[in-house]
Write a protein that holds these residues in place. Structure first.
Motif, short mmCIF file in Angstrom:
data_model
loop_
_atom_site.label_atom_id
_atom_site.label_comp_id
_atom_site.label_asym_id
_atom_site.label_seq_id
_atom_site.Cartn_x
_atom_site.Cartn_y
_atom_site.Cartn_z
N THR A 59 0.81 -1.22 0.00
CA THR A 59 0.00 0.00 0.00
C THR A 59 0.84 1.27 0.00
OG1 THR A 59 -0.20 -0.13 2.41
CG2 THR A 59 -1.99 -1.12 1.09
N ASN A 60 2.11 1.18 0.37
CA ASN A 60 2.97 2.36 0.29
C ASN A 60 3.07 2.87 -1.14
OD1 ASN A 60 3.66 2.46 3.07
ND2 ASN A 60 5.14 0.82 2.76
N THR A 114 -0.04 4.76 -2.32
CA THR A 114 -0.02 6.15 -1.90
C THR A 114 0.88 6.99 -2.81
OG1 THR A 114 -0.40 5.47 0.39
CG2 THR A 114 0.47 7.70 0.03
N LYS A 162 -0.64 7.51 -6.30
CA LYS A 162 -1.80 8.40 -6.27
C LYS A 162 -1.38 9.86 -6.11
CE LYS A 162 -5.08 5.06 -4.45
NZ LYS A 162 -5.85 4.61 -3.29
N GLU A 163 -0.29 10.10 -5.41
CA GLU A 163 0.12 11.47 -5.08
C GLU A 163 1.11 12.09 -6.06
OE1 GLU A 163 1.60 11.25 -1.10
OE2 GLU A 163 -0.39 10.98 -0.22
#
Length: 88
Positions: free
Chosen positions: A5-6, A9, A12-13
Motif C-alpha cells: 500500500t505504500n 499512496t 496516487k500522489e
C-alpha cells in the motif's frame, strides 16, 4: 488488493514514471530490435509501477507482461496501455 500500500499512496500522489529509463531502452534495442518477429518476444517486468517500461515494450511491438504489487500502479498501467497502444 495491493500487497504494498505504500506504493499505492505514492502512485496516487505523484504523477511520475511516464517514460522508460535509457538503460531499458538500450537493453531492448541491443538484444531484441534485430528480431525478425518482435511479436514473438515476451518481456516480463517485475515491479512494473505505473507501466512506463511496459508502455515502451508494447509500443515497440513486443509482448509486454508485468507484475506489480500496487493496485493503483496496475490500474494506471492498464489505462495508459488501453489509451496509447494500438491493439492492446
Amino acid at each position: 488488493m495491493s500487497w504494498d500500500t505504500n506504493w499505492d499512496t505514492i502512485f496516487k500522489e505523484r504523477p511520475w514514471g511516464k517514460y522508460p529509463g535509457e538503460d531499458l531502452i538500450r537493453f531492448v534495442a541491443r538484444n531484441f530490435y534485430q528480431s525478425p518477429d518482435r511479436s514473438a518476444i515476451k518481456i516480463l517486468e517485475v515491479g512494473s509501477g505505473t507501466g512506463a517500461n511496459l508502455w515502451f515494450i508494447a509500443r515497440e511491438g513486443f509482448q509486454a507482461y508485468g507484475v506489480e504489487g500496487s493496485l493503483t500502479g496496475v490500474e494506471l498501467t492498464q489505462q495508459r496501455l488501453n489509451q496509447e497502444v494500438d491493439g492492446w
